[in-house]
Design a protein around this motif. Structure first.
Motif, PDB file in Angstrom:
ATOM      1  N   MET A 181       0.726  -1.261   0.134  1.00 60.73           N
ATOM      2  CA  MET A 181      -0.023  -0.053  -0.015  1.00 60.73           C
ATOM      3  C   MET A 181       0.846   1.298   0.161  1.00 60.73           C
ATOM      4  SD  MET A 181      -3.182  -0.777  -0.182  1.00 60.73           S
ATOM      5  CE  MET A 181      -2.725  -1.883  -1.384  1.00 60.73           C
ATOM      6  N   ALA A 182       2.064   1.261   0.930  1.00 60.89           N
ATOM      7  CA  ALA A 182       2.811   2.418   0.650  1.00 60.89           C
ATOM      8  C   ALA A 182       3.444   2.607  -0.491  1.00 60.89           C
ATOM      9  CB  ALA A 182       4.071   2.303   1.865  1.00 60.89           C
ATOM     10  N   CYS A 183       3.940   1.599  -1.157  1.00 55.84           N
ATOM     11  CA  CYS A 183       4.457   1.731  -2.275  1.00 55.84           C
ATOM     12  C   CYS A 183       3.491   2.170  -3.530  1.00 55.84           C
ATOM     13  CB  CYS A 183       5.098   0.316  -2.947  1.00 55.84           C
ATOM     14  SG  CYS A 183       6.585  -0.155  -2.075  1.00 55.84           S
ATOM     15  N   THR A 184       2.363   1.825  -3.563  1.00 54.12           N
ATOM     16  CA  THR A 184       1.344   2.197  -4.377  1.00 54.12           C
ATOM     17  C   THR A 184       0.922   3.335  -4.419  1.00 54.12           C
ATOM     18  OG1 THR A 184       0.367  -0.286  -4.362  1.00 54.12           O
ATOM     19  CG2 THR A 184      -0.808   1.662  -5.218  1.00 54.12           C
ATOM     20  N   GLY A 185       0.829   4.090  -3.133  1.00 56.78           N
ATOM     21  CA  GLY A 185       0.618   5.471  -2.717  1.00 56.78           C
ATOM     22  C   GLY A 185       1.685   6.510  -3.293  1.00 56.78           C
ATOM     23  N   ALA A 186       2.944   5.928  -2.932  1.00 56.74           N
ATOM     24  CA  ALA A 186       4.370   6.636  -3.353  1.00 56.74           C
ATOM     25  C   ALA A 186       4.257   6.790  -4.912  1.00 56.74           C
ATOM     26  CB  ALA A 186       5.271   5.978  -2.652  1.00 56.74           C
ATOM     27  N   ALA A 187       4.109   5.686  -5.484  1.00 58.61           N
ATOM     28  CA  ALA A 187       4.448   5.456  -6.904  1.00 58.61           C
ATOM     29  C   ALA A 187       3.320   6.190  -7.650  1.00 58.61           C
ATOM     30  CB  ALA A 187       4.171   3.982  -7.449  1.00 58.61           C
ATOM     31  N   LEU A 188       2.012   6.425  -7.230  1.00 58.15           N
ATOM     32  CA  LEU A 188       1.021   7.166  -7.768  1.00 58.15           C
ATOM     33  C   LEU A 188       1.321   8.753  -7.561  1.00 58.15           C
ATOM     34  CD1 LEU A 188      -1.563   7.337  -9.107  1.00 58.15           C
ATOM     35  CD2 LEU A 188      -2.773   6.843  -7.147  1.00 58.15           C
ATOM     36  N   GLY A 189       1.683   8.921  -6.446  1.00 56.85           N
ATOM     37  CA  GLY A 189       1.966  10.215  -5.953  1.00 56.85           C
ATOM     38  C   GLY A 189       3.122  11.042  -6.789  1.00 56.85           C
ATOM     39  N   LEU A 190       4.099  10.306  -7.057  1.00 59.74           N
ATOM     40  CA  LEU A 190       5.189  10.720  -7.686  1.00 59.74           C
ATOM     41  C   LEU A 190       4.740  10.864  -9.253  1.00 59.74           C
ATOM     42  CD1 LEU A 190       8.084   8.614  -6.412  1.00 59.74           C
ATOM     43  CD2 LEU A 190       7.547  10.871  -5.699  1.00 59.74           C
ATOM     44  N   ARG A 191       3.950   9.942  -9.772  1.00 59.73           N
ATOM     45  CA  ARG A 191       3.758  10.084 -11.177  1.00 59.73           C
ATOM     46  C   ARG A 191       2.784  11.143 -11.281  1.00 59.73           C
ATOM     47  NH1 ARG A 191       6.552   8.989 -14.622  1.00 59.73           N
ATOM     48  NH2 ARG A 191       4.831   8.822 -16.335  1.00 59.73           N
ATOM     49  N   TRP A 242      12.077  15.023  -3.648  1.00 62.11           N
ATOM     50  CA  TRP A 242      13.399  15.166  -4.572  1.00 62.11           C
ATOM     51  C   TRP A 242      13.178  14.304  -5.640  1.00 62.11           C
ATOM     52  CZ3 TRP A 242      16.810  11.764  -6.543  1.00 62.11           C
ATOM     53  CH2 TRP A 242      17.705  12.320  -7.182  1.00 62.11           C
ATOM     54  N   ALA A 243      12.675  12.875  -5.413  1.00 63.81           N
ATOM     55  CA  ALA A 243      12.524  12.053  -6.700  1.00 63.81           C
ATOM     56  C   ALA A 243      11.389  12.581  -7.548  1.00 63.81           C
ATOM     57  CB  ALA A 243      12.025  10.925  -6.230  1.00 63.81           C
ATOM     58  N   ALA A 244      10.519  13.196  -7.019  1.00 58.82           N
ATOM     59  CA  ALA A 244       9.084  13.867  -7.791  1.00 58.82           C
ATOM     60  C   ALA A 244       9.797  14.992  -8.761  1.00 58.82           C
ATOM     61  CB  ALA A 244       8.195  14.337  -6.997  1.00 58.82           C
ATOM     62  N   LEU A 245      10.951  15.696  -8.189  1.00 67.05           N
ATOM     63  CA  LEU A 245      11.455  16.745  -8.991  1.00 67.05           C
ATOM     64  C   LEU A 245      12.447  16.312  -9.906  1.00 67.05           C
ATOM     65  CD1 LEU A 245      11.850  19.338  -5.948  1.00 67.05           C
ATOM     66  CD2 LEU A 245      10.261  19.692  -7.885  1.00 67.05           C
ATOM     67  N   ASN A 246      13.136  15.282  -9.771  1.00 66.28           N
ATOM     68  CA  ASN A 246      14.245  14.906 -10.692  1.00 66.28           C
ATOM     69  C   ASN A 246      14.219  13.577 -11.292  1.00 66.28           C
ATOM     70  OD1 ASN A 246      16.609  16.879  -9.658  1.00 66.28           O
ATOM     71  ND2 ASN A 246      15.481  16.260  -7.702  1.00 66.28           N
ATOM     72  N   ILE A 247      13.275  12.601 -11.060  1.00 64.44           N
ATOM     73  CA  ILE A 247      13.197  11.430 -11.765  1.00 64.44           C
ATOM     74  C   ILE A 247      11.975  11.385 -12.653  1.00 64.44           C
ATOM     75  CG2 ILE A 247      12.583   9.020 -11.485  1.00 64.44           C
ATOM     76  CD1 ILE A 247      14.291   9.032  -8.678  1.00 64.44           C
ATOM     77  N   LYS A 248      12.070  11.170 -13.837  1.00 66.52           N
ATOM     78  CA  LYS A 248      10.981  11.224 -14.774  1.00 66.52           C
ATOM     79  C   LYS A 248      10.472   9.869 -15.424  1.00 66.52           C
ATOM     80  CE  LYS A 248      11.299  15.731 -14.402  1.00 66.52           C
ATOM     81  NZ  LYS A 248      10.364  16.467 -13.532  1.00 66.52           N
ATOM     82  N   VAL A 269      10.518   3.675 -14.888  1.00 69.09           N
ATOM     83  CA  VAL A 269      11.323   2.639 -14.282  1.00 69.09           C
ATOM     84  C   VAL A 269      12.042   3.111 -12.857  1.00 69.09           C
ATOM     85  CG1 VAL A 269      13.514   1.220 -14.345  1.00 69.09           C
ATOM     86  CG2 VAL A 269      11.779   1.271 -16.313  1.00 69.09           C
ATOM     87  N   ALA A 270      12.541   4.663 -13.002  1.00 70.22           N
ATOM     88  CA  ALA A 270      13.103   5.245 -12.099  1.00 70.22           C
ATOM     89  C   ALA A 270      12.088   5.573 -11.173  1.00 70.22           C
ATOM     90  CB  ALA A 270      13.753   6.461 -12.496  1.00 70.22           C
ATOM     91  N   VAL A 271      10.789   5.773 -11.275  1.00 66.63           N
ATOM     92  CA  VAL A 271       9.599   6.184 -10.496  1.00 66.63           C
ATOM     93  C   VAL A 271       9.431   5.124  -9.534  1.00 66.63           C
ATOM     94  CG1 VAL A 271       7.449   6.731 -10.132  1.00 66.63           C
ATOM     95  CG2 VAL A 271       8.731   8.264 -11.587  1.00 66.63           C
ATOM     96  N   LEU A 321      11.501   2.432  -8.944  1.00 67.59           N
ATOM     97  CA  LEU A 321      12.360   2.041  -7.978  1.00 67.59           C
ATOM     98  C   LEU A 321      12.147   3.219  -6.634  1.00 67.59           C
ATOM     99  CD1 LEU A 321      15.146   0.596  -7.140  1.00 67.59           C
ATOM    100  CD2 LEU A 321      16.324   2.223  -8.550  1.00 67.59           C
ATOM    101  N   ALA A 322      12.115   4.380  -6.994  1.00 68.76           N
ATOM    102  CA  ALA A 322      11.892   5.243  -6.090  1.00 68.76           C
ATOM    103  C   ALA A 322      10.741   5.167  -5.008  1.00 68.76           C
ATOM    104  CB  ALA A 322      11.947   6.720  -6.473  1.00 68.76           C
ATOM    105  N   SER A 323       9.653   4.569  -5.611  1.00 66.23           N
ATOM    106  CA  SER A 323       8.450   4.270  -4.688  1.00 66.23           C
ATOM    107  C   SER A 323       8.513   3.030  -4.161  1.00 66.23           C
ATOM    108  CB  SER A 323       7.447   3.938  -5.691  1.00 66.23           C
ATOM    109  OG  SER A 323       7.495   2.794  -6.466  1.00 66.23           O
ATOM    110  N   LEU A 324       9.461   1.914  -4.498  1.00 70.01           N
ATOM    111  CA  LEU A 324       9.957   0.758  -3.688  1.00 70.01           C
ATOM    112  C   LEU A 324      10.654   1.424  -2.227  1.00 70.01           C
ATOM    113  CD1 LEU A 324      10.787  -1.585  -6.294  1.00 70.01           C
ATOM    114  CD2 LEU A 324       8.658  -1.673  -5.080  1.00 70.01           C
ATOM    115  N   ILE A 325      11.609   2.404  -2.406  1.00 68.43           N
ATOM    116  CA  ILE A 325      12.591   2.840  -1.605  1.00 68.43           C
ATOM    117  C   ILE A 325      11.461   3.637  -0.485  1.00 68.43           C
ATOM    118  CG2 ILE A 325      14.343   4.375  -0.940  1.00 68.43           C
ATOM    119  CD1 ILE A 325      15.557   3.463  -3.877  1.00 68.43           C
ATOM    120  N   MET A 326      10.535   4.286  -1.223  1.00 75.90           N
ATOM    121  CA  MET A 326      10.037   5.179  -0.265  1.00 75.90           C
ATOM    122  C   MET A 326       8.738   4.509   0.655  1.00 75.90           C
ATOM    123  SD  MET A 326       8.643   8.115   0.686  1.00 75.90           S
ATOM    124  CE  MET A 326       7.137   8.986   1.317  1.00 75.90           C
TER     125      MET A 326
END
Length: 257
Positions: free
Chosen positions: A20-30, A162-168, A171-173, A175-180
């Motif tokens: 759930m945390a990864c899903t919310g982070a991935a969606l929020g970053l996108r 930071w990931a939202a500002l710098n990762i586009k 695939v990178a998003v 990875l960032a969501s898994l870490i988040m």
């Protein structure tokens, strides 16, 4: 002292809460990436979607994990208004952090402000959620572990923004969501390790709702919202795709004239 079990249902709640945390982070970053490529009302709407996704993802992670929380010698209930307040706090403070990044002119200052605001909000959500716990006994906290959990929350929020500002790239998003997701889960379980309960057995009934009566249905509903919103974002064209489509249509329109 009551014995605390943070995974009474085995690996089910830790794994599901992490998802759930990864899903919310991935969606929020996108959504934040989409927002930074948009203007006007479209940017605002993408930022609102990002805030709701991250906020509900973090809240759902916390309370799915709490489904596995048990204390020997006492039942557990949850104060419904306070639990809903913790959800509202999560969304509002994440919204403030995301908007600070989305509209800030100085990216560095906006990142620090947004990360601090969002991190403190995440920690506030967690401890409001814990304040909603009703049991026969007294709950206390280890101040050092509480402070560590807050630091983890701020670091995780700053890293996500930071990931939202710098990762586009997708695939990178991912990875960032898994870490988040791992960082948010670490914050939760660090905060839970800070908890001690001195049980005072009593025959009186506890006020509030059980986890299965209230939290489980709400978590399922919010989880469904995250997955449906993820599908919408995945199917929604990006700014680059819209520009490419417009460019492709121009020669056709010129030829038709």
């Amino acid at each position: 002292m009551g014995h605390l079990d943070h995974a009474a249902l085995g690996w089910l709640t830790p794994v599901l809460s992490y998802a759930m945390a990864c899903t919310g982070a991935a969606l929020g970053l996108r959504c934040t990436v989409r927002a930074l490529g948009a203007t006007g009302r479209s940017r605002r709407n993408w930022l609102l979607t990002a805030a709701s996704a991250i906020g509900t993802g973090i809240w759902t992670m916390h309370f799915v994990a709490m489904l596995g929380f048990r204390v020997s010698g006492t039942d557990i209930r949850y104060d419904v208004p306070l639990t809903l307040t913790s959800l509202l706090v999560a969304v509002i403070v994440v919204c403030a952090g995301v908007f600070a990044v989305g509209y800030g002119r100085d990216r560095g200052r906006a990142l620090l402000l947004g990360g601090l605001t969002t991190g403190l909000g995440v920690a506030s959500m967690h401890y409001l959620g814990m304040a909603a716990v009703r049991l026969h006994g007294d709950v206390s906290y280890d101040p050092m572990l509480v402070g560590l959990s807050v630091l983890i929350a701020v670091a995780a929020a700053t890293a996500a923004l930071w990931a939202a500002l710098n990762i586009k790239s997708p695939v990178a998003v991912t990875l960032a969501s898994l870490i988040m997701g791992a960082a948010v889960s670490s914050m939760h379980y660090t905060g839970m390790l800070a908890v001690s309960v001195r049980v005072a057995p009593s025959s009186e009934s506890l006020s509030g709702a059980t986890a299965m009566q209230f939290i489980f249905p709400l978590a399922v509903g919010l989880g469904s919202y995250l997955f449906l919103t993820s599908a919408f974002v995945a199917l929604s064209p990006t700014a680059g795709e819209r520009e490419a489509s417009a460019s492709a249509q121009q020669p056709v329109e010129s030829a038709a004239r």
